[in-house]
Design a protein around this motif. Sequence first.
Motif, PDB file in Angstrom:
ATOM      1  N   LYS A   6       0.847  -1.192   0.000  1.00 11.39           N
ATOM      2  CA  LYS A   6       0.000   0.000   0.000  1.00 11.39           C
ATOM      3  C   LYS A   6       0.890   1.252   0.000  1.00 11.39           C
ATOM      4  N   GLY A   7       0.630   2.146  -0.942  1.00 11.63           N
ATOM      5  CA  GLY A   7       1.414   3.368  -1.043  1.00 11.63           C
ATOM      6  C   GLY A   7       0.850   4.498  -0.199  1.00 11.63           C
ATOM      7  N   ARG A   8       1.574   5.592  -0.173  1.00  8.99           N
ATOM      8  CA  ARG A   8       1.160   6.801   0.535  1.00  8.99           C
ATOM      9  C   ARG A   8       1.677   8.010  -0.238  1.00  8.99           C
ATOM     10  N   LEU A   9       1.164   9.157   0.105  1.00  6.60           N
ATOM     11  CA  LEU A   9       1.669  10.387  -0.500  1.00  6.60           C
ATOM     12  C   LEU A   9       3.047  10.702   0.059  1.00  6.60           C
ATOM     13  N   GLY A  10       3.874  11.325  -0.754  1.00  8.11           N
ATOM     14  CA  GLY A  10       5.213  11.691  -0.311  1.00  8.11           C
ATOM     15  C   GLY A  10       6.078  10.461  -0.102  1.00  8.11           C
ATOM     16  N   PHE A  11       7.118  10.621   0.683  1.00  9.02           N
ATOM     17  CA  PHE A  11       7.977   9.493   1.027  1.00  9.02           C
ATOM     18  C   PHE A  11       7.348   8.738   2.190  1.00  9.02           C
ATOM     19  N   PHE A  12       7.527   7.429   2.203  1.00  7.47           N
ATOM     20  CA  PHE A  12       7.028   6.632   3.319  1.00  7.47           C
ATOM     21  C   PHE A  12       8.000   5.499   3.594  1.00  7.47           C
ATOM     22  N   ASP A  13       7.950   5.003   4.817  1.00  9.58           N
ATOM     23  CA  ASP A  13       8.912   4.005   5.266  1.00  9.58           C
ATOM     24  C   ASP A  13       8.403   2.590   5.033  1.00  9.58           C
ATOM     25  N   ILE A  14       9.308   1.744   4.597  1.00  7.01           N
ATOM     26  CA  ILE A  14       9.057   0.308   4.533  1.00  7.01           C
ATOM     27  C   ILE A  14      10.081  -0.312   5.477  1.00  7.01           C
ATOM     28  N   PRO A  15       9.608  -1.014   6.497  1.00  8.10           N
ATOM     29  CA  PRO A  15      10.525  -1.524   7.526  1.00  8.10           C
ATOM     30  C   PRO A  15      11.625  -2.419   6.946  1.00  8.10           C
ATOM     31  N   ASP A  16      12.848  -2.207   7.431  1.00  9.69           N
ATOM     32  CA  ASP A  16      13.984  -3.011   6.983  1.00  9.69           C
ATOM     33  C   ASP A  16      13.744  -4.497   7.236  1.00  9.69           C
ATOM     34  N   SER A  17      13.048  -4.818   8.335  1.00 10.13           N
ATOM     35  CA  SER A  17      12.783  -6.232   8.640  1.00 10.13           C
ATOM     36  C   SER A  17      11.945  -6.878   7.536  1.00 10.13           C
ATOM     37  N   THR A  18      11.008  -6.133   6.972  1.00  8.78           N
ATOM     38  CA  THR A  18      10.196  -6.646   5.868  1.00  8.78           C
ATOM     39  C   THR A  18      11.061  -6.851   4.637  1.00  8.78           C
TER      40      THR A  18
END
Length: 133
Positions: free
Chosen positions: A113-125
């Motif tokens: 799932k995306g978001r506006l602007g920059f968003f974080d994707i956990p390193d663990s994932t």
Amino acid sequence: MIALSIRQPWANMIFKAGKDIENRDWPTKVRGRVLIHASKGCTHAERDDALDFAEIVSGVRYTVDLKTIERGGIVGSVEIIDCVSESKSPWFVGRYGFVLRDPKPLPFFIPWKGRLGFFDIPDSTLQLLDVGG
């Protein structure tokens, strides 16, 4: 790792057509490798406008099937090396341009799932998926 959501087919143009600028109405201080998220939204008119523009810039006519193009997930990564308000790149048409380098498409699509602007994707994932910078 952070990600940036980009509408299709613009996201694919980074990997297939040499798109070296991501146009935005806002500046960024982000530098380094970021994930490219292909957003879900894309109308036929948006697709046609993007393909027409890409043909003018690259001299190649690309085709995109909205039923099969990857949308709603991570498709690759790229380095952001600068943010400019003017550029000689034919891809620059915005108020600000994120200057892109070293695009790397992923060998597989990661629904996300995306978001506006920059968003974080956990390193663990990312480690579980064997993805990263």
